[in-house]
Write a protein that holds these residues in place. Sequence first.
Motif, PDB file in Angstrom:
ATOM      1  N   PRO A  37       0.844  -1.201   0.000  1.00  0.00           N
ATOM      2  CA  PRO A  37       0.000   0.000   0.000  1.00  0.00           C
ATOM      3  C   PRO A  37       0.875   1.245   0.000  1.00  0.00           C
ATOM      4  CG  PRO A  37      -0.075  -1.093   2.138  1.00  0.00           C
ATOM      5  CD  PRO A  37       0.761  -1.955   1.235  1.00  0.00           C
ATOM      6  N   GLU A  38       0.384   2.317  -0.577  1.00  0.00           N
ATOM      7  CA  GLU A  38       1.155   3.566  -0.712  1.00  0.00           C
ATOM      8  C   GLU A  38       1.655   4.107   0.620  1.00  0.00           C
ATOM      9  OE1 GLU A  38       2.166   5.397  -3.361  1.00  0.00           O
ATOM     10  OE2 GLU A  38       1.526   3.718  -4.583  1.00  0.00           O
ATOM     11  N   ASP A  39       0.855   3.989   1.681  1.00  0.00           N
ATOM     12  CA  ASP A  39       1.228   4.614   2.954  1.00  0.00           C
ATOM     13  C   ASP A  39       2.185   3.761   3.781  1.00  0.00           C
ATOM     14  OD1 ASP A  39      -0.576   2.640   3.547  1.00  0.00           O
ATOM     15  OD2 ASP A  39      -1.768   3.857   4.919  1.00  0.00           O
ATOM     16  N   SER A  40       2.661   2.637   3.254  1.00  0.00           N
ATOM     17  CA  SER A  40       3.546   1.772   4.022  1.00  0.00           C
ATOM     18  C   SER A  40       5.020   2.116   3.815  1.00  0.00           C
ATOM     19  CB  SER A  40       3.315   0.311   3.641  1.00  0.00           C
ATOM     20  OG  SER A  40       3.725   0.078   2.317  1.00  0.00           O
ATOM     21  N   LEU A  41       5.311   3.090   2.987  1.00  0.00           N
ATOM     22  CA  LEU A  41       6.696   3.412   2.670  1.00  0.00           C
ATOM     23  C   LEU A  41       7.309   4.287   3.753  1.00  0.00           C
ATOM     24  CD1 LEU A  41       6.206   4.208  -1.097  1.00  0.00           C
ATOM     25  CD2 LEU A  41       6.837   2.041  -0.052  1.00  0.00           C
ATOM     26  N   GLY A  42       8.522   3.946   4.172  1.00  0.00           N
ATOM     27  CA  GLY A  42       9.227   4.717   5.189  1.00  0.00           C
ATOM     28  C   GLY A  42       9.971   5.883   4.569  1.00  0.00           C
ATOM     29  N   THR A  43      10.615   6.646   5.412  1.00  0.00           N
ATOM     30  CA  THR A  43      11.389   7.783   4.921  1.00  0.00           C
ATOM     31  C   THR A  43      12.867   7.450   4.946  1.00  0.00           C
ATOM     32  OG1 THR A  43      11.514   8.712   7.128  1.00  0.00           O
ATOM     33  CG2 THR A  43       9.682   9.443   5.744  1.00  0.00           C
ATOM     34  N   GLY A  44      13.622   8.044   4.049  1.00  0.00           N
ATOM     35  CA  GLY A  44      15.048   7.852   4.022  1.00  0.00           C
ATOM     36  C   GLY A  44      15.503   6.571   3.336  1.00  0.00           C
ATOM     37  N   ALA A  45      14.580   5.801   2.854  1.00  0.00           N
ATOM     38  CA  ALA A  45      14.903   4.542   2.188  1.00  0.00           C
ATOM     39  C   ALA A  45      14.486   4.640   0.727  1.00  0.00           C
ATOM     40  CB  ALA A  45      14.178   3.397   2.878  1.00  0.00           C
ATOM     41  N   PRO A  46      14.950   3.708  -0.103  1.00  0.00           N
ATOM     42  CA  PRO A  46      14.537   3.747  -1.509  1.00  0.00           C
ATOM     43  C   PRO A  46      13.019   3.630  -1.647  1.00  0.00           C
ATOM     44  CG  PRO A  46      16.111   1.954  -1.118  1.00  0.00           C
ATOM     45  CD  PRO A  46      15.815   2.594   0.190  1.00  0.00           C
ATOM     46  N   THR A  47      12.503   4.246  -2.689  1.00  0.00           N
ATOM     47  CA  THR A  47      11.071   4.198  -2.958  1.00  0.00           C
ATOM     48  C   THR A  47      10.833   3.535  -4.308  1.00  0.00           C
ATOM     49  OG1 THR A  47      11.067   6.308  -4.098  1.00  0.00           O
ATOM     50  CG2 THR A  47      10.717   6.374  -1.702  1.00  0.00           C
ATOM     51  N   ALA A  48       9.571   3.297  -4.610  1.00  0.00           N
ATOM     52  CA  ALA A  48       9.212   2.715  -5.906  1.00  0.00           C
ATOM     53  C   ALA A  48       9.687   3.607  -7.048  1.00  0.00           C
ATOM     54  CB  ALA A  48       7.703   2.505  -5.981  1.00  0.00           C
ATOM     55  N   GLU A  49       9.619   4.915  -6.850  1.00  0.00           N
ATOM     56  CA  GLU A  49      10.064   5.848  -7.887  1.00  0.00           C
ATOM     57  C   GLU A  49      11.577   5.761  -8.091  1.00  0.00           C
ATOM     58  OE1 GLU A  49       8.056   6.927  -5.282  1.00  0.00           O
ATOM     59  OE2 GLU A  49       6.236   6.758  -6.466  1.00  0.00           O
ATOM     60  N   ASP A  50      12.311   5.600  -6.989  1.00  0.00           N
ATOM     61  CA  ASP A  50      13.764   5.448  -7.100  1.00  0.00           C
ATOM     62  C   ASP A  50      14.108   4.204  -7.914  1.00  0.00           C
ATOM     63  OD1 ASP A  50      14.169   7.682  -5.451  1.00  0.00           O
ATOM     64  OD2 ASP A  50      14.255   6.440  -3.642  1.00  0.00           O
ATOM     65  N   THR A  51      13.396   3.121  -7.639  1.00  0.00           N
ATOM     66  CA  THR A  51      13.631   1.873  -8.365  1.00  0.00           C
ATOM     67  C   THR A  51      13.324   2.053  -9.844  1.00  0.00           C
ATOM     68  OG1 THR A  51      13.158   0.516  -6.418  1.00  0.00           O
ATOM     69  CG2 THR A  51      12.955  -0.554  -8.560  1.00  0.00           C
ATOM     70  N   ALA A  52      12.205   2.686 -10.153  1.00  0.00           N
ATOM     71  CA  ALA A  52      11.817   2.906 -11.555  1.00  0.00           C
ATOM     72  C   ALA A  52      12.869   3.762 -12.268  1.00  0.00           C
ATOM     73  CB  ALA A  52      10.444   3.561 -11.630  1.00  0.00           C
ATOM     74  N   ASP A  53      13.373   4.786 -11.583  1.00  0.00           N
ATOM     75  CA  ASP A  53      14.387   5.658 -12.180  1.00  0.00           C
ATOM     76  C   ASP A  53      15.683   4.899 -12.477  1.00  0.00           C
ATOM     77  OD1 ASP A  53      12.642   7.787 -12.015  1.00  0.00           O
ATOM     78  OD2 ASP A  53      13.574   8.635 -10.208  1.00  0.00           O
ATOM     79  N   ARG A  54      16.112   4.069 -11.536  1.00  0.00           N
ATOM     80  CA  ARG A  54      17.355   3.322 -11.740  1.00  0.00           C
ATOM     81  C   ARG A  54      17.189   2.293 -12.856  1.00  0.00           C
ATOM     82  NH1 ARG A  54      21.261   4.835  -7.593  1.00  0.00           N
ATOM     83  NH2 ARG A  54      22.632   3.511  -8.809  1.00  0.00           N
ATOM     84  N   LEU A  55      16.018   1.638 -12.898  1.00  0.00           N
ATOM     85  CA  LEU A  55      15.752   0.659 -13.944  1.00  0.00           C
ATOM     86  C   LEU A  55      15.739   1.322 -15.314  1.00  0.00           C
ATOM     87  CD1 LEU A  55      15.145  -2.280 -14.620  1.00  0.00           C
ATOM     88  CD2 LEU A  55      12.748  -1.813 -14.181  1.00  0.00           C
ATOM     89  N   ALA A  56      15.119   2.480 -15.388  1.00  0.00           N
ATOM     90  CA  ALA A  56      15.088   3.230 -16.658  1.00  0.00           C
ATOM     91  C   ALA A  56      16.497   3.655 -17.074  1.00  0.00           C
ATOM     92  CB  ALA A  56      14.181   4.444 -16.530  1.00  0.00           C
ATOM     93  N   GLY A  57      17.328   3.986 -16.123  1.00  0.00           N
ATOM     94  CA  GLY A  57      18.683   4.405 -16.418  1.00  0.00           C
ATOM     95  C   GLY A  57      19.549   3.287 -17.001  1.00  0.00           C
ATOM     96  N   LEU A  58      19.164   2.057 -16.734  1.00  0.00           N
ATOM     97  CA  LEU A  58      19.915   0.922 -17.268  1.00  0.00           C
ATOM     98  C   LEU A  58      19.535   0.596 -18.708  1.00  0.00           C
ATOM     99  CD1 LEU A  58      19.947  -1.465 -14.214  1.00  0.00           C
ATOM    100  CD2 LEU A  58      21.894  -0.319 -15.236  1.00  0.00           C
ATOM    101  N   GLY A  59      18.446   1.182 -19.163  1.00  0.00           N
ATOM    102  CA  GLY A  59      18.035   0.981 -20.552  1.00  0.00           C
ATOM    103  C   GLY A  59      17.330  -0.251 -20.753  1.00  0.00           C
TER     104      GLY A  59
END
Length: 59
Positions: A37-59
């Motif tokens: 669920p969206e509200d289960s994410l903590g602070t200071g740790a990687p997020t779903a958006e961070d993962t998507a950005d890194r995956l996109a960066g790998l091509g």
Amino acid sequence: LGAQAHHWRGMSYEAATRPRAARDAYRAARAAWARLPEDSLGTGAPTAEDTADRLAGLG
């Protein structure tokens, strides 16, 4: 926690110049993020958006 672990594993593979393994780890993280669920994410740790950005960066 599992999603974050997959994300960090992907970052480790990137640092080791193993892009295929990094993509697999980020895909596993993305799948784990999708189950949370969206509200289960903590602070200071990687997020779903961070993962998507890194995956996109790998091509």
